[in-house]
Design a protein around this motif. Structure first.
Motif, PDB file in Angstrom:
ATOM      1  N   LYS A 213       8.756  38.612  -5.696  1.00 28.74           N
ATOM      2  CA  LYS A 213       8.557  39.637  -6.704  1.00 28.74           C
ATOM      3  C   LYS A 213      10.554  39.942  -6.914  1.00 28.74           C
ATOM      4  O   LYS A 213      10.469  40.659  -7.592  1.00 28.74           O
ATOM      5  CB  LYS A 213       8.170  41.087  -5.832  1.00 28.74           C
ATOM      6  CG  LYS A 213       6.767  40.932  -5.611  1.00 28.74           C
ATOM      7  CD  LYS A 213       5.897  40.822  -7.155  1.00 28.74           C
ATOM      8  CE  LYS A 213       5.600  42.109  -6.960  1.00 28.74           C
ATOM      9  NZ  LYS A 213       5.286  42.526  -8.904  1.00 28.74           N
TER      10      LYS A 213
ATOM     11  N   TYR B 249      -2.830  36.005  -5.358  1.00 33.77           N
ATOM     12  CA  TYR B 249      -1.494  36.263  -6.378  1.00 33.77           C
ATOM     13  C   TYR B 249      -1.390  37.104  -6.865  1.00 33.77           C
ATOM     14  O   TYR B 249      -0.095  38.448  -7.619  1.00 33.77           O
ATOM     15  CB  TYR B 249      -1.457  35.117  -6.474  1.00 33.77           C
ATOM     16  CG  TYR B 249       0.026  34.412  -5.018  1.00 33.77           C
ATOM     17  CD1 TYR B 249       1.833  34.489  -4.832  1.00 33.77           C
ATOM     18  CD2 TYR B 249      -0.795  33.709  -4.273  1.00 33.77           C
ATOM     19  CE1 TYR B 249       2.020  34.304  -4.484  1.00 33.77           C
ATOM     20  CE2 TYR B 249      -0.182  33.668  -3.249  1.00 33.77           C
ATOM     21  CZ  TYR B 249       1.001  34.047  -3.203  1.00 33.77           C
ATOM     22  OH  TYR B 249       2.108  33.033  -1.878  1.00 33.77           O
TER      23      TYR B 249
ATOM     24  N   ILE C  36       2.168  38.195  -9.589  1.00 36.98           N
ATOM     25  CA  ILE C  36       2.693  37.791  -9.221  1.00 36.98           C
ATOM     26  C   ILE C  36       1.606  36.271 -10.634  1.00 36.98           C
ATOM     27  O   ILE C  36       0.706  36.467  -9.610  1.00 36.98           O
ATOM     28  CB  ILE C  36       3.403  37.011  -7.801  1.00 36.98           C
ATOM     29  CG1 ILE C  36       4.360  37.943  -7.507  1.00 36.98           C
ATOM     30  CG2 ILE C  36       3.559  35.442  -7.798  1.00 36.98           C
ATOM     31  CD1 ILE C  36       4.670  38.034  -6.093  1.00 36.98           C
TER      32      ILE C  36
END
Length: 363
Positions: free
Chosen positions: A297, A356, A361
């Motif tokens: 991140k 995810y 992400i």
């Protein structure tokens, strides 16, 4: 070199152990009682009392083995209800539950009108996971004394752990009616409300907890969880921050600070720092994995790669680690290897990309 502390005089020992025990620290009570016991000139009754008082102080100092020995000495000199009750606490604290129940039975035989003895036996049976036996004892204790707050609270605990949520709430509600400062009843009732997805009621109870006990980290943690469920993310994160501040050695509290921010996609550097602190406290596979997520991140591709490789060194079948490793490799320009890792992750878990995506992400 400092001179050794002077030994207590007899009068001082009597004050520390017996006359004014409530005005001294528990360590001072132990010291005073020890002087009297070792002098060897007390009557049998006096000796029994000194052992009882020293054992009681040792309970408070969490020296449960020493307390057990003292209570046993006291009982050998003079079998009495208080000593059996006290030794049952020492046994319970050491998870010697059968011995605790035996002592409580002996105390009850000496005084069958003491509702607290029956309640304590119910508490021990709850810790033995004998929920039916616990509730039976606590029912009896409450019948003997309907305003015995501890019995109501412990029965609420037994109802909660045995899945009888509404009955647990009823008991906790009665507890706080009788004692509005009974923090654990608010905490436990809030937990039951949260399990029923009644998050606004849970928040109200946890707010009572942190109002009554502003340094109690668990109250902030639990309120943070309920705030999050209500969609109040900023308040949730603030509570998790406060919990970690109050209990800085708790890995889970730092993980909560990290993951809440990742899910909310805010303050990512703070999230990374919190996950880093968690790894410093305990580098368990799950914690290192989420540190990898935080590294992704914050675009720390090499750190993320190292974290996910660590996970795969421990567990070659972990889909999330392959997926994270694949993304890190893609970002580092290792396209062929990265795509292969992502394909392997999706073989192991077809929904890994969805997981995810909840972190914000994607490849």
């Amino acid at each position: 070199m400092a001179a050794p502390a002077a030994a207590l005089t007899r009068d001082e020992a009597v004050d520390h152990c017996i006359n004014k025990a409530n005005t001294y620290s528990y360590a001072q009570v132990v010291e005073g009682c020890t002087v009297l016991i070792e002098a060897g000139d007390l009557s049998s009754d006096g000796q029994a009392t000194a052992y009882l008082l020293r054992g009681t102080a040792r309970i408070e100092l969490r020296d449960f083995g020493g307390a057990e020995t003292d209570f046993t000495q006291s009982l050998a000199l003079e079998p009495q209800e208080n000593a059996y009750l006290a030794r049952s606490v020492a046994y319970r604290s050491q998870e010697k539950y059968d011995l605790a129940v035996s002592d409580l039975n002996k105390a009850f035989s000496l005084n069958p009108s003491n509702a607290l003895t029956v309640a304590e036996r119910g508490r021990v049976r709850h810790q033995q996971e004998d929920y039916a036996g616990a509730i039976k004892d606590l029912d009896l204790a409450i019948a003997m004394d309907p305003k015995l707050v501890s019995a109501l609270a412990w029965r609420g605990d037994a109802f909660m752990t045995s899945g009888q949520s509404d009955r647990a709430i009823a008991d906790y509600t009665r507890v706080v009616e009788l004692d509005p400062k009974y923090t654990d009843a608010f905490l436990n009732r809030g937990s039951v409300y949260a399990s029923q997805q009644k998050y606004a009621l849970a928040v109200a109870d946890f707010t009572q907890v942190v109002t009554l006990a502003p340094t109690y980290a668990e109250g902030f943690t639990e309120r943070g969880i309920s705030y999050w469920a209500l969609g109040e993310r900023v308040r949730a994160i603030a509570d998790h921050d406060r919990a970690a501040e109050l209990d800085p050695g708790d890995v889970i509290k730092h993980m909560a600070r990290c993951m809440r921010r990742i899910f909310a996609n805010i303050e990512l550097e703070t999230a990374y720092a919190a996950c880093t602190r968690a790894v410093e406290l305990r580098a368990a596979p799950e914690i290192v994995y989420f540190h990898g997520v935080a590294s992704l991140k914050t675009e720390r591709w090499a750190e993320a790669l190292a974290d996910f490789q660590d996970g795969l060194n421990r567990d070659k079948q972990r889909a999330g680690a392959y997926f994270g490793q694949g993304i890190a490799k893609l970002r580092l320009g290792q396209r062929e290897e990265g795509e292969a890792d992502i394909a392997r992750a999706e073989e192991l878990d077809p929904k890994v990309a969805e997981t995810y995506a909840t972190y914000g992400i994607t490849p």
